[in-house]
Design a protein around this motif. Structure first.
Motif, PDB file in Angstrom:
ATOM      1  N   LEU A 152       0.823  -1.210   0.000  1.00  0.00           N
ATOM      2  CA  LEU A 152       0.000   0.000   0.000  1.00  0.00           C
ATOM      3  C   LEU A 152       0.854   1.256   0.000  1.00  0.00           C
ATOM      4  O   LEU A 152       0.627   2.172  -0.792  1.00  0.00           O
ATOM      5  N   ARG A 153       1.862   1.330   0.856  1.00  0.00           N
ATOM      6  CA  ARG A 153       2.724   2.524   0.934  1.00  0.00           C
ATOM      7  C   ARG A 153       3.478   2.710  -0.375  1.00  0.00           C
ATOM      8  O   ARG A 153       3.597   3.823  -0.878  1.00  0.00           O
ATOM      9  N   ALA A 154       3.976   1.641  -0.966  1.00  0.00           N
ATOM     10  CA  ALA A 154       4.701   1.743  -2.241  1.00  0.00           C
ATOM     11  C   ALA A 154       3.766   2.256  -3.338  1.00  0.00           C
ATOM     12  O   ALA A 154       4.159   3.095  -4.152  1.00  0.00           O
ATOM     13  N   ALA A 155       2.529   1.754  -3.358  1.00  0.00           N
ATOM     14  CA  ALA A 155       1.556   2.218  -4.352  1.00  0.00           C
ATOM     15  C   ALA A 155       1.269   3.705  -4.162  1.00  0.00           C
ATOM     16  O   ALA A 155       1.268   4.478  -5.127  1.00  0.00           O
ATOM     17  N   GLN A 156       1.056   4.124  -2.931  1.00  0.00           N
ATOM     18  CA  GLN A 156       0.784   5.534  -2.664  1.00  0.00           C
ATOM     19  C   GLN A 156       1.963   6.409  -3.085  1.00  0.00           C
ATOM     20  O   GLN A 156       1.767   7.468  -3.676  1.00  0.00           O
ATOM     21  N   ASP A 157       3.170   5.962  -2.798  1.00  0.00           N
ATOM     22  CA  ASP A 157       4.362   6.722  -3.197  1.00  0.00           C
ATOM     23  C   ASP A 157       4.464   6.845  -4.717  1.00  0.00           C
ATOM     24  O   ASP A 157       5.024   7.811  -5.226  1.00  0.00           O
ATOM     25  N   ALA A 158       3.907   5.864  -5.437  1.00  0.00           N
ATOM     26  CA  ALA A 158       3.941   5.875  -6.906  1.00  0.00           C
ATOM     27  C   ALA A 158       2.722   6.589  -7.503  1.00  0.00           C
ATOM     28  O   ALA A 158       2.571   6.636  -8.720  1.00  0.00           O
ATOM     29  N   GLY A 159       1.849   7.128  -6.640  1.00  0.00           N
ATOM     30  CA  GLY A 159       0.673   7.840  -7.130  1.00  0.00           C
ATOM     31  C   GLY A 159      -0.462   6.919  -7.552  1.00  0.00           C
ATOM     32  O   GLY A 159      -1.287   7.282  -8.382  1.00  0.00           O
ATOM     33  N   ILE A 160      -0.507   5.739  -6.960  1.00  0.00           N
ATOM     34  CA  ILE A 160      -1.561   4.777  -7.279  1.00  0.00           C
ATOM     35  C   ILE A 160      -2.458   4.624  -6.054  1.00  0.00           C
ATOM     36  O   ILE A 160      -1.983   4.328  -4.949  1.00  0.00           O
ATOM     37  N   ASP A 161      -3.745   4.839  -6.273  1.00  0.00           N
ATOM     38  CA  ASP A 161      -4.727   4.750  -5.206  1.00  0.00           C
ATOM     39  C   ASP A 161      -5.307   3.340  -5.172  1.00  0.00           C
ATOM     40  O   ASP A 161      -5.849   2.865  -6.170  1.00  0.00           O
ATOM     41  N   LEU A 162      -5.163   2.678  -4.030  1.00  0.00           N
ATOM     42  CA  LEU A 162      -5.731   1.348  -3.818  1.00  0.00           C
ATOM     43  C   LEU A 162      -6.812   1.449  -2.750  1.00  0.00           C
ATOM     44  O   LEU A 162      -6.743   2.321  -1.877  1.00  0.00           O
ATOM     45  N   PRO A 163      -7.794   0.554  -2.774  1.00  0.00           N
ATOM     46  CA  PRO A 163      -8.817   0.571  -1.734  1.00  0.00           C
ATOM     47  C   PRO A 163      -8.166   0.377  -0.361  1.00  0.00           C
ATOM     48  O   PRO A 163      -7.294  -0.485  -0.201  1.00  0.00           O
ATOM     49  N   THR A 164      -8.568   1.172   0.607  1.00  0.00           N
ATOM     50  CA  THR A 164      -8.011   1.056   1.950  1.00  0.00           C
ATOM     51  C   THR A 164      -8.938   1.723   2.951  1.00  0.00           C
ATOM     52  O   THR A 164      -9.729   2.592   2.579  1.00  0.00           O
ATOM     53  N   SER A 165      -8.816   1.323   4.196  1.00  0.00           N
ATOM     54  CA  SER A 165      -9.584   1.960   5.260  1.00  0.00           C
ATOM     55  C   SER A 165      -8.754   1.986   6.541  1.00  0.00           C
ATOM     56  O   SER A 165      -8.177   2.999   6.868  1.00  0.00           O
ATOM     57  N   CYS A 166      -8.637   0.846   7.238  1.00  0.00           N
ATOM     58  CA  CYS A 166      -7.995   0.838   8.556  1.00  0.00           C
ATOM     59  C   CYS A 166      -6.472   0.965   8.502  1.00  0.00           C
ATOM     60  O   CYS A 166      -5.872   1.500   9.422  1.00  0.00           O
ATOM     61  N   ARG A 167      -5.852   0.449   7.475  1.00  0.00           N
ATOM     62  CA  ARG A 167      -4.394   0.447   7.293  1.00  0.00           C
ATOM     63  C   ARG A 167      -3.631  -0.354   8.348  1.00  0.00           C
ATOM     64  O   ARG A 167      -2.436  -0.174   8.546  1.00  0.00           O
ATOM     65  N   ASN A 168      -4.345  -1.252   9.048  1.00  0.00           N
ATOM     66  CA  ASN A 168      -3.648  -2.060  10.048  1.00  0.00           C
ATOM     67  C   ASN A 168      -3.978  -3.551   9.956  1.00  0.00           C
ATOM     68  O   ASN A 168      -3.732  -4.305  10.893  1.00  0.00           O
ATOM     69  N   GLY A 169      -4.568  -3.983   8.836  1.00  0.00           N
ATOM     70  CA  GLY A 169      -4.774  -5.398   8.590  1.00  0.00           C
ATOM     71  C   GLY A 169      -6.008  -6.012   9.206  1.00  0.00           C
ATOM     72  O   GLY A 169      -6.094  -7.238   9.286  1.00  0.00           O
ATOM     73  N   THR A 170      -6.976  -5.200   9.618  1.00  0.00           N
ATOM     74  CA  THR A 170      -8.159  -5.777  10.253  1.00  0.00           C
ATOM     75  C   THR A 170      -9.451  -5.614   9.459  1.00  0.00           C
ATOM     76  O   THR A 170     -10.313  -6.483   9.507  1.00  0.00           O
ATOM     77  N   CYS A 171      -9.620  -4.541   8.709  1.00  0.00           N
ATOM     78  CA  CYS A 171     -10.926  -4.271   8.073  1.00  0.00           C
ATOM     79  C   CYS A 171     -11.153  -5.049   6.774  1.00  0.00           C
ATOM     80  O   CYS A 171     -12.282  -5.204   6.349  1.00  0.00           O
ATOM     81  N   ARG A 172     -10.082  -5.478   6.104  1.00  0.00           N
ATOM     82  CA  ARG A 172     -10.133  -6.261   4.864  1.00  0.00           C
ATOM     83  C   ARG A 172     -10.570  -5.461   3.636  1.00  0.00           C
ATOM     84  O   ARG A 172     -10.798  -6.026   2.580  1.00  0.00           O
ATOM     85  N   THR A 173     -10.649  -4.140   3.740  1.00  0.00           N
ATOM     86  CA  THR A 173     -11.022  -3.309   2.591  1.00  0.00           C
ATOM     87  C   THR A 173     -10.029  -3.466   1.452  1.00  0.00           C
ATOM     88  O   THR A 173     -10.406  -3.483   0.284  1.00  0.00           O
ATOM     89  N   CYS A 174      -8.757  -3.606   1.761  1.00  0.00           N
ATOM     90  CA  CYS A 174      -7.716  -3.680   0.733  1.00  0.00           C
ATOM     91  C   CYS A 174      -7.477  -5.094   0.213  1.00  0.00           C
ATOM     92  O   CYS A 174      -6.681  -5.292  -0.708  1.00  0.00           O
TER      93      CYS A 174
END
Length: 96
Positions: free
Chosen positions: A21-43
């Motif tokens: 996720l962080r690598a994608a964001q650094d490259a300007g790519i938006d991926l589905p995300t919500s909690c960012r800690n591995g619990t919500c399963r959005t990504c």
């Protein structure tokens, strides 16, 4: 590590220890995300065969069977090899 997002064909690199996720964001790519800690399963997405990741947390919100089927959580997954991921919702924010 090189990461390719299908079906859009987006490619970017991840530094050692960097989550997908962080690598994608650094490259300007938006991926589905919500909690960012591995619990919500959005990504949650599927990794094509041949890829390997390790997790930044001890047990991410995936069932053992899901892991065996190739599902990963990009918000806490660090690539150990080049990856090909199926994420239809990925958006190139730079429009390249």
């Amino acid at each position: 590590m090189k990461i390719r997002i299908e079906p859009a064909g987006l490619e970017f690199a991840a530094l050692p220890g960097q989550t997908v996720l962080r690598a994608a964001q650094d490259a300007g790519i938006d991926l589905p995300t919500s909690c960012r800690n591995g619990t919500c399963r959005t990504c949650m997405c599927r990794m094509h065969e041949g890829g390997a990741v390790r997790y930044a947390i001890e047990w991410p919100g995936l069932l053992r069977e899901e892991k065996e089927e190739g599902w990963i959580l990009p918000c806490v997954a660090e690539p150990l090899t080049d990856l090909r991921l199926h994420i239809p919702q990925a958006i190139d924010l730079f429009g390249d």
